[in-house]
Structure formats: structure tokens, C-alpha cells
Design a protein around this motif. Sequence first.
Motif: not given
Lengths: 232, 132
Positions: A1-12, A67-70, A78-88
Motif C-alpha cells: 500500500m501507499k503510505a503518506h508520512f508527515k514528519i516534524k523536522r528540526f535542524n538546530p 498520530n497524536g499519541k506517544n 502501519i495497518k493499525d494507523l491507516g495510510s496517513h501517518i504523522t510523526v513528531e
Amino acid sequence: MKAHFKIKRFNPEKDREPHWEEYELEVEPTERVLDALQTIKWEQDGTLTLRRSCAHGICGSDAMVINGKNRLACKTLIKDLGSHITVEPLRGLPVIKDLIIDFTDFFAKYRSIKPYFINDEPPPDVERRQSPRQRARFDDTTKCILCGICTTACPVFWADSRYLGPAAIVQAHRFLFDSRDQGAEERLPVLSAHGGVWKCRTVFNCTDACPQGIDVTGAIAEVKKLLLFRKL
Amino acid sequence: MRPSSAERASSGSFELFAWLFMRISGVILLGMAVFHLFYMHFVFGVERMNFNTIGARWQNPLWRVFDFFLLAFALFHGFNGLRVVLDDYLSQRPGWRVLAKTLVFVLVVGLMSIGGYVIFTFPAAANLAAVP
């Protein structure tokens, strides 16, 4: 499956503020979030920075907000989250880079409750004996892997960094309720002080988030009870 | 960060007893406040409530004691709640924290003094006519 990841990035070295970056990749639904993050790092963007060590849910290095949870990235399919996943990165501690946070304060608090066996009596010829019941008394809190998920899920810790946090209290519980340990006098003043157990507002975020299924709020309540009945 | 030795020494068992007070006063307030609400609205009746009827009620010293404790528990329960919130939200600003907590404390002591003064020095019903 295709997964879409949104990741919070920070380079000091470059960024003033963290920002989101997005990635698309082919994954198996039965793969873990950690596998996808490593694929992104290895095949798309080598600058993506994260911690991981054992990758099997026992070292506690890859705790992050998914996806908002620690959660632990290596225990989240991945199957428990769906195709749109955010990581922070975890909240409440300073970010060093991308998904890596600075655990210095976390481990200073961990050390402040003296997380080691204290007993001044000379060791007996055989081991220090303990009944199965005495062992069961603190079994739950021995499961802690120090991933920091509970402490960084706690809104009291977010607001007031003077709070010891659930993880340090869980570790204190593990020794306070061990029949062989005699370190209570050294630990309890730290736990009863301003940043100690009384800051816990029983929000239950810690218990909810713990990847080891520890009843964290229950353990904190038991330490409160111990302190209370020693005083009364 | 480990709490400083001064912070630990000054707190002692204060946080423990503040926590215990919160639980006990919460349970007591639940009973007292619900009783007060029920009594004033359904037994006494809001339409009869005025200066004279409350004055007449205070002929019975038990009502004065009840009102005093209702006021005291409500004020100090509320004060401790605010203290905890201020500790959280002003944790990085020690100066503002001390100032805010001091102001709230002065306000609570002021309200408690005024309330206590009225409850215990209000003239008995015999003299009510003299009260404007």
C-alpha cells in the motif's frame, strides 16, 4: 500500500522553528512505523534523525508521537494507523534534532529517587529470600523500560518541569515495595517534596500510553498512600 | 531536576497535607453545598430570601456555624486549587508565581475575615429593626 508520512523536522543548525515535511512510500500494512521511517532515511532523505536500538520494544529508544499519541515506533503497525501517518518528537523535553529529544532532565530525575537496591545488612550465605507474594507486590513496575512515554504524556510535566514525572515514580515504586530494600528513608523525602507525587492529578495519560501496560497511575497512588499512612 | 535542598526543606509535609485537605474538604463541600442549594431553593424558597429572613435564620447559632464552615471550606478549597494551577502555569516565572500566590492568599484571607466578621457579629433578630 501507499503510505503518506508527515514528519516534524528540526535542524538546530538551520532552523529556528520545527517544520513539517512529507514523504510518500510503498509499505506493507504489516510493517511497523519504524520500518517506514528507516526506509525514508535510507532511500529518500538521509538527514532524517531518529533513535532506535533493539527495534523490538524492549530498549525504549524509539518513543515518539505517532498520530497524536506517544508510542514506540517499533511496536506500532502501519495497518493499525491507516495510510496517513504523522510523526513528531515527544513533548515536554527539548528537541535536539528531528525526532531526538534531550533526556538529560529525565534521567536526572530518575537518579534522584535512587533507582538501585539499598540494603545495609550483610548479604546472607544464600540469596536474600522473598516469597512469591512479596515478589508479586512490585512485579508491575519492574516492567518499565525507561522509554519516557509516560512522563512526556503527562500534562502536569508539560506545564511544570519541576515535576519528577511518572517514570521516576514508577522506578521508586519498584524499590519501595521490594521487601528486600531498605532505602525508603532516602527516597521518600524526594517523592514527598514539591515536585513529587502530590503533583500527580490522576489524568491517566501515563497509564494509557505505557507500551508495557504498566498501571502507572496506580503505582503513583500506592506511593501517595505509603507517604500518607507513614505520616498519619 | 532534583528539587533544591531549600525547596525540599520548606515543603516538608505541606504538599501531603494540602493534598489530604483537598480530598476531605471536597467530600465535605459536596454534602454542605448540595444541602445548602437544596435547602435554600426548595425548602426555604428563593422568593422568600431577603435581608430579614436571613437575619432571622441567624438567630439559631447552628446556622452561623454552618455558614462559617461552608465559607471556610469553599474559600480554602478554591485557594488550594488556584495555588496548584499557578504553580503549574507560572513554573518558569518564580517572581510572578510568588506575586500571584501572595495576591490570591491576601484576597482569600480578606474574604474570610469579612465573611467571618459578618457571620459572627451580625445582630440577633431582636435588634434587626435597628439595622437599615
